[in-house]
Scaffold this active site. Structure first.
Site, short mmCIF file in Angstrom:
data_model
loop_
_atom_site.label_atom_id
_atom_site.label_comp_id
_atom_site.label_asym_id
_atom_site.label_seq_id
_atom_site.Cartn_x
_atom_site.Cartn_y
_atom_site.Cartn_z
N ILE A 158 8.44 14.27 -1.76
CA ILE A 158 7.00 14.47 -1.95
C ILE A 158 6.48 15.52 -0.99
O ILE A 158 5.77 16.46 -1.38
CB ILE A 158 6.24 13.15 -1.78
CG1 ILE A 158 6.67 12.14 -2.85
CG2 ILE A 158 4.74 13.39 -1.85
CD1 ILE A 158 6.12 10.74 -2.63
N CYS A 207 5.14 9.73 4.75
CA CYS A 207 6.20 8.98 5.45
C CYS A 207 6.33 7.58 4.86
O CYS A 207 5.35 7.02 4.38
CB CYS A 207 5.85 8.82 6.93
SG CYS A 207 5.46 10.31 7.82
N PRO A 208 7.51 6.99 4.95
CA PRO A 208 7.62 5.57 4.63
C PRO A 208 6.92 4.74 5.71
O PRO A 208 6.77 5.19 6.85
CB PRO A 208 9.13 5.33 4.62
CG PRO A 208 9.69 6.38 5.52
CD PRO A 208 8.80 7.58 5.34
N SER A 235 0.51 7.99 1.04
CA SER A 235 1.78 7.36 1.38
C SER A 235 1.64 5.84 1.39
O SER A 235 1.82 5.18 0.37
CB SER A 235 2.26 7.90 2.73
OG SER A 235 3.53 7.42 3.03
N ARG A 236 1.30 5.25 2.55
CA ARG A 236 1.08 3.82 2.67
C ARG A 236 -0.16 3.60 3.52
O ARG A 236 -0.34 4.23 4.56
CB ARG A 236 2.29 3.13 3.32
CG ARG A 236 3.51 3.02 2.40
CD ARG A 236 3.26 2.02 1.28
NE ARG A 236 4.43 1.83 0.42
CZ ARG A 236 4.64 2.48 -0.71
NH1 ARG A 236 3.75 3.40 -1.11
NH2 ARG A 236 5.69 2.24 -1.45
N ASP A 260 -5.34 7.37 -1.15
CA ASP A 260 -5.00 6.66 -2.39
C ASP A 260 -4.49 5.26 -2.08
O ASP A 260 -4.21 4.50 -2.99
CB ASP A 260 -3.93 7.46 -3.16
CG ASP A 260 -3.60 6.84 -4.51
OD1 ASP A 260 -4.54 6.57 -5.29
OD2 ASP A 260 -2.40 6.61 -4.78
N GLU A 265 -4.37 -4.29 -0.20
CA GLU A 265 -4.65 -3.93 -1.60
C GLU A 265 -4.45 -5.16 -2.48
O GLU A 265 -3.39 -5.77 -2.42
CB GLU A 265 -3.71 -2.82 -2.05
CG GLU A 265 -3.90 -1.52 -1.27
CD GLU A 265 -2.85 -0.47 -1.58
OE1 GLU A 265 -3.00 0.67 -1.14
OE2 GLU A 265 -1.85 -0.80 -2.28
N HIS A 284 -4.77 3.50 -5.53
CA HIS A 284 -3.30 3.54 -5.54
C HIS A 284 -2.76 4.00 -6.90
O HIS A 284 -1.90 3.36 -7.51
CB HIS A 284 -2.72 2.18 -5.17
CG HIS A 284 -1.36 2.27 -4.55
ND1 HIS A 284 -0.95 1.46 -3.52
CD2 HIS A 284 -0.30 3.10 -4.81
CE1 HIS A 284 0.30 1.76 -3.18
NE2 HIS A 284 0.71 2.75 -3.97
#
Length: 321
Positions: A158, A207-208, A235-236, A260, A265, A284
């Site tokens: 990404i 990043c993860p 990402s997260r 996003d 969530e 998301h």
């Protein structure tokens, strides 16, 4: 094989078919599975398919028949992989299926920030242009991307796609990654994180979520950013200290942000990012276009087929057989 889908509705709200899975076993589909229903619904499953339904150690240990958890996603932080290792359960994900889609969403945020299309379109449709004395007007600053600096934190598929799009806009690209030595032949400037933050007009996170990246974007991180920078996170949500981001938006340290993902969530109404200015929030959806989900389904079938044939692919853990 008994195959159970625990949360089908996000990956397939009804515009795709699950019938391709029936050739591999008996299929049971649930739109959603609250935590207290997981064990009962999955007790006879050989394969469980899920997107965001968590599989804790306690849950996994109550499913002795389970052989594989097939994710409808790339990230697998909702799975207790250590517990799956001990139970001999393979955890497989779907890598790289949404790289272009997430990069597109990243630039959707950037372009909305730069051009303010929604703001001006709403104004025109409400009649303001028709009654204005001049041929044009601006309701907010407009920005050109040419020669602006974008800082990309994380350089997987990404992040790389974002860099390629940024090059097409003739932006200056800075990259920070944990392993820059892997990219020594790349035509990008790889820098330390502090240098990236100080120089970037736009900072985007790819990043993860790990213990090292959790709440990475905190007060210290933001203090090192260029004044008036724009922040993007596709990402997260857990990588942002949301209270710190709110403070930076309130003060003007950040001129805007596009996210996003959120830390919880669905979010709670008290989320601080709902109570600030100059922020765009989407639910998301960066991964969720029809074309992207068709690709996801194809890879899911490849994962299930390979597992049933005894040659599992895209395994992210180390199950003890």
């Amino acid at each position: 094989m008994n195959i159970v889908i625990l949360d089908s509705v996000t990956a397939n709200p009804g515009d795709l078919s699950w019938d391709f899975l029936k050739k591999y076993g008996t299929l049971t589909i649930y739109d959603r599975s609250p935590v207290n229903t997981i064990c009962e619904r999955a007790k006879d499953a050989d394969i469980v398919i899920l997107n965001k339904t968590p599989m804790s150690r306690e849950t996994v240990e109550k499913l002795p028949r389970l052989k594989m958890i097939a994710l409808l996603a790339t990230g697998y932080n909702i799975i207790d992989c250590d517990a799956c290792d001990k139970q001999g359960i393979s955890v497989v994900n779907i890598p790289s299926y949404s790289a272009s889609a997430v990069a597109q969403q990243t630039f959707a945020f950037i372009l909305e920030y730069a051009n303010r299309i929604g703001l001006h379109s709403d104004s025109v449709l409400s009649g303001e242009w028709a009654s204005y004395p001049d041929f044009c007007y601006q309701l907010a600053p407009l920005r050109e991307l040419l020669d602006k600096t974008i800082g990309i934190i994380g350089f997987g598929k990404i992040g790389r796609r974002v860099a390629e799009i940024a090059k097409a806009f003739e932006m200056k690209v800075l990259v920070h990654t944990a392993h820059p030595e892997k990219y020594k032949d790349e035509d990008y400037d790889f820098v330390d994180r502090d240098s990236l933050l100080a120089a970037s007009d736009i900072v985007t996170i790819h990043c993860p979520l790990t213990p090292e990246t959790e709440k990475m974007v905190n007060r210290d991180f933001i203090s090192k950013m260029k004044d008036g920078a724009f922040l993007v996170n596709t990402s997260r949500g857990g990588e942002l200290d949301e209270e710190a981001v709110k403070e930076a938006l309130d003060s003007g340290k950040l001129s805007g942000a596009g996210v996003d993902v959120l830390s919880v969530e669905p979010p709670v109404p008290e989320n601080p990012l709902f109570h600030t200015k100059n922020i765009y929030i989407t639910p998301h959806i960066a991964w969720a276009s029809y074309d992207t989900r068709v690709r996801l389904m194809k890879i899911l079938e490849e994962n299930v087929k390979a597992f049933c044939e005894g040659n599992p692919v895209n395994v992210v853990n180390h199950p003890h057989k």
